[in-house]
Design a protein around this motif. Structure first.
Motif, PDB file in Angstrom:
ATOM      1  N   GLU A  45      65.826   0.533  49.675  1.00  0.00           N
ATOM      2  CA  GLU A  45      66.771   1.545  49.214  1.00  0.00           C
ATOM      3  C   GLU A  45      66.609   1.803  47.712  1.00  0.00           C
ATOM      4  O   GLU A  45      66.760   2.937  47.253  1.00  0.00           O
ATOM      5  CB  GLU A  45      68.198   1.125  49.546  1.00  0.00           C
ATOM      6  CG  GLU A  45      68.512   1.222  51.037  1.00  0.00           C
ATOM      7  CD  GLU A  45      69.980   1.008  51.334  1.00  0.00           C
ATOM      8  OE1 GLU A  45      70.728   0.578  50.427  1.00  0.00           O
ATOM      9  OE2 GLU A  45      70.390   1.284  52.479  1.00  0.00           O
ATOM     10  N   ASP A  46      66.280   0.757  46.962  1.00  0.00           N
ATOM     11  CA  ASP A  46      66.041   0.957  45.530  1.00  0.00           C
ATOM     12  C   ASP A  46      64.809   1.832  45.302  1.00  0.00           C
ATOM     13  O   ASP A  46      64.791   2.696  44.411  1.00  0.00           O
ATOM     14  CB  ASP A  46      65.859  -0.383  44.821  1.00  0.00           C
ATOM     15  CG  ASP A  46      67.178  -1.124  44.637  1.00  0.00           C
ATOM     16  OD1 ASP A  46      68.242  -0.509  44.856  1.00  0.00           O
ATOM     17  OD2 ASP A  46      67.139  -2.317  44.284  1.00  0.00           O
ATOM     18  N   ALA A  48      63.712   4.100  47.322  1.00  0.00           N
ATOM     19  CA  ALA A  48      64.104   5.458  47.698  1.00  0.00           C
ATOM     20  C   ALA A  48      64.805   6.159  46.539  1.00  0.00           C
ATOM     21  O   ALA A  48      64.550   7.337  46.252  1.00  0.00           O
ATOM     22  CB  ALA A  48      65.003   5.422  48.928  1.00  0.00           C
ATOM     23  N   SER A  49      65.683   5.442  45.859  1.00  0.00           N
ATOM     24  CA  SER A  49      66.377   6.014  44.706  1.00  0.00           C
ATOM     25  C   SER A  49      65.403   6.334  43.583  1.00  0.00           C
ATOM     26  O   SER A  49      65.477   7.391  42.945  1.00  0.00           O
ATOM     27  CB  SER A  49      67.451   5.046  44.214  1.00  0.00           C
ATOM     28  OG  SER A  49      68.096   5.536  43.063  1.00  0.00           O
ATOM     29  N   GLU A  52      63.416   9.470  44.438  1.00  0.00           N
ATOM     30  CA  GLU A  52      64.222  10.673  44.279  1.00  0.00           C
ATOM     31  C   GLU A  52      64.309  11.079  42.807  1.00  0.00           C
ATOM     32  O   GLU A  52      64.201  12.261  42.468  1.00  0.00           O
ATOM     33  CB  GLU A  52      65.612  10.446  44.859  1.00  0.00           C
ATOM     34  CG  GLU A  52      66.449  11.700  44.948  1.00  0.00           C
ATOM     35  CD  GLU A  52      67.682  11.525  45.804  1.00  0.00           C
ATOM     36  OE1 GLU A  52      68.455  12.494  45.912  1.00  0.00           O
ATOM     37  OE2 GLU A  52      67.878  10.427  46.362  1.00  0.00           O
ATOM     38  N   GLN A  53      64.473  10.083  41.921  1.00  0.00           N
ATOM     39  CA  GLN A  53      64.516  10.382  40.492  1.00  0.00           C
ATOM     40  C   GLN A  53      63.157  10.855  39.985  1.00  0.00           C
ATOM     41  O   GLN A  53      63.077  11.788  39.171  1.00  0.00           O
ATOM     42  CB  GLN A  53      64.968   9.135  39.730  1.00  0.00           C
ATOM     43  CG  GLN A  53      66.399   8.720  40.029  1.00  0.00           C
ATOM     44  CD  GLN A  53      66.728   7.372  39.421  1.00  0.00           C
ATOM     45  OE1 GLN A  53      66.927   7.251  38.217  1.00  0.00           O
ATOM     46  NE2 GLN A  53      66.791   6.340  40.245  1.00  0.00           N
ATOM     47  N   PRO A  77      62.655  10.436  50.632  1.00  0.00           N
ATOM     48  CA  PRO A  77      63.914  10.768  49.954  1.00  0.00           C
ATOM     49  C   PRO A  77      63.707  11.874  48.921  1.00  0.00           C
ATOM     50  O   PRO A  77      62.615  12.047  48.375  1.00  0.00           O
ATOM     51  CB  PRO A  77      64.305   9.456  49.266  1.00  0.00           C
ATOM     52  CG  PRO A  77      63.496   8.394  49.939  1.00  0.00           C
ATOM     53  CD  PRO A  77      62.239   9.048  50.399  1.00  0.00           C
ATOM     54  N   GLY A  78      64.766  12.602  48.646  1.00  0.00           N
ATOM     55  CA  GLY A  78      64.720  13.634  47.621  1.00  0.00           C
ATOM     56  C   GLY A  78      64.214  14.959  48.144  1.00  0.00           C
ATOM     57  O   GLY A  78      64.039  15.166  49.353  1.00  0.00           O
ATOM     58  N   GLU A 253      58.174  -0.593  45.497  1.00  0.00           N
ATOM     59  CA  GLU A 253      59.276  -0.397  44.558  1.00  0.00           C
ATOM     60  C   GLU A 253      58.785  -0.518  43.118  1.00  0.00           C
ATOM     61  O   GLU A 253      59.148   0.296  42.254  1.00  0.00           O
ATOM     62  CB  GLU A 253      60.360  -1.433  44.849  1.00  0.00           C
ATOM     63  CG  GLU A 253      61.645  -1.258  44.091  1.00  0.00           C
ATOM     64  CD  GLU A 253      62.703  -2.261  44.522  1.00  0.00           C
ATOM     65  OE1 GLU A 253      63.289  -2.899  43.622  1.00  0.00           O
ATOM     66  OE2 GLU A 253      62.937  -2.409  45.736  1.00  0.00           O
TER      67      GLU A 253
END
Length: 287
Positions: A45-46, A48-49, A52-53, A77-78, A253
């Motif tokens: 999940e990290d 994915a964040s 997206e950024q 994601p994003g 990641e």
């Protein structure tokens, strides 16, 4: 611009996650691919964040050996990337649609410089057997691969096949349970350069784990590879390559952290004359 391999670089099957920590300390995972109604690929999940950024900070270009159909079942994601590179550079997708001119230019070059795909398929049929080959596959009518029982595959067969294919303009690589035969001019780096040209990118970052990623990493301005994969197994390196200690999904990641840090450093040192434009534009006529 960020051009990154996907499988075992940013996304991971359950078998490739390499979760070496106690279960209670394992990261939360997000499924990013479903195949035949079952989750197939994951990222943390990290991660994915971070992705997206990154998509709001740079032109992110998924760069994969997957076919278009295989790529399109991934849900990253994003915002959906404006560009993607599939079939090891055989297709550039623009807003999800393959650019015909680019593909036709690739096909012409392969016809001029390499033996036809039919010769490779005929060699597979004549020299392999079902005791160690599980599947024969053709990808986008551009290259071929076998799914094998690696421990049963005769080592001398791979050596002979590599030498035979090399004389005909093809490269052979063993990656996990797959033996790939890919025409030498069919590269991720060629497609990456074209997308970078169109974006006006003055910095290209890349990451990958496999032998088919080596040309991509070589062509980038800065590059990263994880602590696993065929490049790690062969200790492959380059002057501008950073080798990560992380393995499995944790490496994905960390790669995204490195991408974002490199983009931020570049922005801090360069005053752009205009913002980087990720809006797709028509490819020029390759002729």
């Amino acid at each position: 611009m960020v051009a990154s391999d996907l499988d075992r670089t940013l996304i991971y099957s359950s078998a490739a996650l390499a979760l070496g920590m106690p279960d209670a300390q394992a990261p939360r995972l997000l499924s990013v691919e479903v195949h035949e109604s079952k989750p197939l690929s994951y990222m943390t999940e990290d991660a994915a964040s971070l992705l997206e950024q990154l998509g709001s900070e740079a032109v992110f270009v998924p760069t994969t050996t997957r076919t278009r159909k295989q790529y399109q079942r991934i849900q990253l994601p994003g915002t959906a990337p404006a560009y993607a590179i599939c079939a090891n550079g055989g297709h550039i997708l623009v807003d999800g649609v393959a650019d015909r001119d680019w593909h036709e230019s690739v096909v012409r070059r392969l016809a001029d410089e390499c033996a036809p795909l039919g010769e490779i398929r005929a060699y597979f049929t004549a020299t392999t057997d079902l005791s160690w080959v599980r599947k024969h596959r053709v990808a986008e009518d551009l290259f071929a691969y076998l799914v094998v029982e690696r421990e049963r595959m005769p080592e001398e067969w791979l050596k002979r096949f590599g030498e035979w294919a090399d004389d005909r303009g093809w490269a052979v690589s063993l990656q996990g349970r797959k033996v790939y035969a890919v025409p030498k001019p069919l590269t991720k780096s060629a497609a990456m350069r074209e997308v970078a040209r169109r974006c006006g990118a003055d910095l290209v970052l890349a990451a990958g784990d496999s032998l088919l990623d080596a040309d991509l990493l070589t062509a980038a301005d800065r590059a990263w590879r994880p602590g696993h994969g065929e490049l790690a197994d062969t200790a492959w390196t380059a002057p501008h390559l950073d080798v990560l200690a992380e393995r499995g999904v944790a490496a994905g990641e960390e790669i995204l952290r490195r991408f974002r840090a490199a983009v931020a450093d570049h922005r801090a040192t360069v005053i752009p004359s205009q913002p980087l434009d990720a809006t797709p534009a028509a490819l020029p006529d390759p002729a």
